[in-house]
Scaffold this motif. Structure first.
Motif, PDB file in Angstrom:
ATOM      1  N   LEU A 180       0.841  -1.201   0.000  1.00 30.71           N
ATOM      2  CA  LEU A 180       0.000   0.000   0.000  1.00 30.71           C
ATOM      3  C   LEU A 180       0.877   1.252   0.000  1.00 30.71           C
ATOM      4  N   ALA A 181       1.904   1.248   0.827  1.00 31.88           N
ATOM      5  CA  ALA A 181       2.790   2.422   0.913  1.00 31.88           C
ATOM      6  C   ALA A 181       3.444   2.694  -0.447  1.00 31.88           C
ATOM      7  N   GLU A 182       3.861   1.631  -1.119  1.00 29.85           N
ATOM      8  CA  GLU A 182       4.488   1.822  -2.429  1.00 29.85           C
ATOM      9  C   GLU A 182       3.481   2.356  -3.455  1.00 29.85           C
ATOM     10  N   GLN A 214       3.022   6.030  -3.197  1.00 30.70           N
ATOM     11  CA  GLN A 214       4.127   6.827  -3.739  1.00 30.70           C
ATOM     12  C   GLN A 214       4.200   6.782  -5.264  1.00 30.70           C
ATOM     13  N   ALA A 215       3.533   5.801  -5.865  1.00 28.93           N
ATOM     14  CA  ALA A 215       3.711   5.536  -7.298  1.00 28.93           C
ATOM     15  C   ALA A 215       3.042   6.597  -8.165  1.00 28.93           C
ATOM     16  N   ASP A 216       3.441   6.636  -9.437  1.00 31.58           N
ATOM     17  CA  ASP A 216       2.792   7.542 -10.388  1.00 31.58           C
ATOM     18  C   ASP A 216       1.457   6.986 -10.857  1.00 31.58           C
ATOM     19  N   ALA A 217       1.289   5.661 -10.773  1.00 27.58           N
ATOM     20  CA  ALA A 217       0.010   5.036 -11.107  1.00 27.58           C
ATOM     21  C   ALA A 217       0.063   3.578 -10.676  1.00 27.58           C
ATOM     22  N   VAL A 218      -1.137   3.013 -10.461  1.00 24.38           N
ATOM     23  CA  VAL A 218      -1.242   1.599 -10.081  1.00 24.38           C
ATOM     24  C   VAL A 218      -2.127   0.898 -11.108  1.00 24.38           C
ATOM     25  N   ALA A 226      -9.258  -1.948   0.631  1.00 25.57           N
ATOM     26  CA  ALA A 226      -8.247  -1.235   1.426  1.00 25.57           C
ATOM     27  C   ALA A 226      -7.353  -0.396   0.510  1.00 25.57           C
ATOM     28  N   LEU A 227      -7.083  -0.901  -0.672  1.00 30.12           N
ATOM     29  CA  LEU A 227      -6.257  -0.161  -1.633  1.00 30.12           C
ATOM     30  C   LEU A 227      -6.982   1.106  -2.097  1.00 30.12           C
ATOM     31  N   ARG A 228      -8.256   0.961  -2.473  1.00 29.60           N
ATOM     32  CA  ARG A 228      -9.032   2.127  -2.924  1.00 29.60           C
ATOM     33  C   ARG A 228      -9.096   3.186  -1.819  1.00 29.60           C
ATOM     34  N   LYS A 229      -9.381   2.709  -0.596  1.00 31.30           N
ATOM     35  CA  LYS A 229      -9.494   3.636   0.533  1.00 31.30           C
ATOM     36  C   LYS A 229      -8.134   4.270   0.831  1.00 31.30           C
ATOM     37  N   GLY A 230      -7.094   3.423   0.833  1.00 32.89           N
ATOM     38  CA  GLY A 230      -5.750   3.894   1.167  1.00 32.89           C
ATOM     39  C   GLY A 230      -5.194   4.878   0.146  1.00 32.89           C
ATOM     40  N   LEU A 231      -5.641   4.761  -1.092  1.00 38.86           N
ATOM     41  CA  LEU A 231      -5.200   5.701  -2.124  1.00 38.86           C
ATOM     42  C   LEU A 231      -6.108   6.930  -2.173  1.00 38.86           C
ATOM     43  N   ALA A 239      -8.030  13.141  -4.982  1.00 33.70           N
ATOM     44  CA  ALA A 239      -7.629  14.545  -5.029  1.00 33.70           C
ATOM     45  C   ALA A 239      -6.159  14.666  -5.396  1.00 33.70           C
ATOM     46  N   ALA A 240      -5.375  13.672  -5.034  1.00 33.19           N
ATOM     47  CA  ALA A 240      -3.943  13.684  -5.331  1.00 33.19           C
ATOM     48  C   ALA A 240      -3.538  12.284  -5.734  1.00 33.19           C
ATOM     49  N   GLY A 241      -2.353  12.181  -6.306  1.00 30.16           N
ATOM     50  CA  GLY A 241      -1.850  10.855  -6.658  1.00 30.16           C
ATOM     51  C   GLY A 241      -2.234  10.478  -8.071  1.00 30.16           C
ATOM     52  N   GLY A 242      -1.577   9.447  -8.570  1.00 31.49           N
ATOM     53  CA  GLY A 242      -1.709   9.101  -9.981  1.00 31.49           C
ATOM     54  C   GLY A 242      -2.899   8.228 -10.327  1.00 31.49           C
TER      55      GLY A 242
END
Ligand code: IPM
Ligand code: MG
Length: 358
Positions: free
Chosen positions: A60-62, A65-69, A94-99, A270-273
């Motif tokens: 999840l942490a990675e 930080q990534a430009d896209a998943v 958890a991934l959707r929520k965490g991102l 709102a933020a992130g790839g």
């Protein structure tokens, strides 16, 4: 600047279709001189088997930080026991929520070449080009309480549908922006005749609508929307709706396109790839046979190029190559053909042309 893409192949056909999507991303990257660095991690059932959790913290942490998943699919009969302490789907949630990807964009197009692949009459399908914006980190999937209970020898269970105003507002705002850039029509789908959350949803849609006078809004009850999706689908432009309503309506909408295997999605925050995944599941019945339709994953890669890496020309080039392949009769089994996953992927690669994609 190199881009870092986390690939989460997951379960079932997930590994096969993400592999296909990577080949197409690599071809686009080679042309546009983009450097794509991939790292792959486990999610879902395979992660439960190997790590004891459907999504581990380091992954999840990675992803954060990534430009896209880029994700394949999660789940399968092996992990379907209703008494299991952990399920593959929890990893995805958890991934959707965490991102923080609160908006899930699911475009549904009917390719003229595939009009006969749908069970609906051709005249209903002509001109279908809609976009479902599904709220993704709230609603019935996440509301608390959510649990089992026992009382007087009875077993009960509760799931809750809950929204804060800001959770509705941010996804509705994005839907208005998208509608303004398309045909200027927005259908907000709810169940306001029964649900309190839907009445709050409607109020917020009305407020946001003040800022978008150029967008024509209508409120549609979800049962009516389900009917209209098959009765007059071409009348829809953008649809915005609650998490589970959106889940259900997009499987229904996939029938318009001719196959679940075709539909991509982009999940944005709102933020992130962002997170990119085909809407089809892990299809355990055909997993490992090399016959899955890779187009949903390839079109998700196109959305990754568009929204994650801001490479609009590359995104269009991929979408046009898919369209050409379909026009020229390339079909996997779900579409009545016999091409393998790899043959369909090659058909797309051969048709990739980066000259002036319109
Ligand atoms: C989808 C899927 C998921 C969902 C499952 C696998 C949890 O059906 O992406 O549509 O319900 O969101
Ligand atoms: Mg679904």
């Amino acid at each position: 600047m190199p881009f870092h893409i986390v690939v989460l192949p997951g379960d079932g056909i997930g590994p096969e279709v993400t592999q296909a999507a990577r080949q197409v991303l690599d071809a686009a990257a080679a042309h546009y001189k983009l450097t794509l660095n991939y790292t792959e991690h486990l999610i879902g059932g395979c992660a439960i088997d190997q790590l004891g959790t459907a999504l581990d913290d380091a992954t999840l942490a990675e992803c954060q930080q990534a430009d896209a998943v880029l994700l394949g699919a999660v789940g399968g009969p092996k992990w379907d026991d209703p008494t299991a302490p952990v399920r593959p789907e929890q990893g995805l949630l958890a991934l959707r929520k965490g991102l923080g990807v609160f908006a899930n964009l699911r475009p549904v197009r009917v390719y003229p070449a595939l009009i006969d692949a749908s069970p609906l009459r051709p005249e209903k399908l002509r001109g279908v080009d809609l976009l479902v914006v599904r709220e993704l980190t709230g609603g019935l999937y996440f509301g608390q309480p959510k649990r089992r209970l026992e009382e007087n020898g009875r077993r009960g269970a509760v799931d809750s549908l809950f929204y804060w105003d800001y959770e509705i507002e941010r996804v509705v705002e994005l839907a208005f922006q998208l509608a303004a850039a398309r045909r200027g029509r927005l259908a907000s789908v709810d169940k306001a005749n029964v649900l309190e959350t839907s009445r709050l949803w409607r109020q917020i849609v009305q407020q946001v609508a003040q800022r978008y006078p150029q967008v024509q809004v209508e409120h549609v009850l979800v049962d009516t929307a389900a009917m209209r999706l098959v009765a007059s689908p071409a009348a829809f432009d953008v649809i915005v709706t609650e998490n589970m309503f959106g889940d259900i309506l997009t499987d229904e909408a996939a029938v318009l396109a001719g196959s679940m295997g075709l539909l991509p999605s982009a999940s944005l925050g709102a933020a992130g790839g962002g997170l990119y995944e085909p809407i089809h599941g892990s299809a355990p019945d055909i997993a490992g046979q090399g016959i899955a339709n890779p187009l949903g994953a390839i079109l998700s890669a196109a959305l990754l190029l568009r929204y994650g890496l801001k490479q609009e020309s590359a995104a269009r080039a991929v979408e046009q190559a898919v369209e050409r392949a379909l026009q020229e009769g390339c079909r996997t089994r779900d579409l009545g053909g016999s091409l393998s996953t790899q043959a369909m992927t090659e058909a797309v690669l051969e048709r990739l042309s980066f000259e002036h994609p319109s």
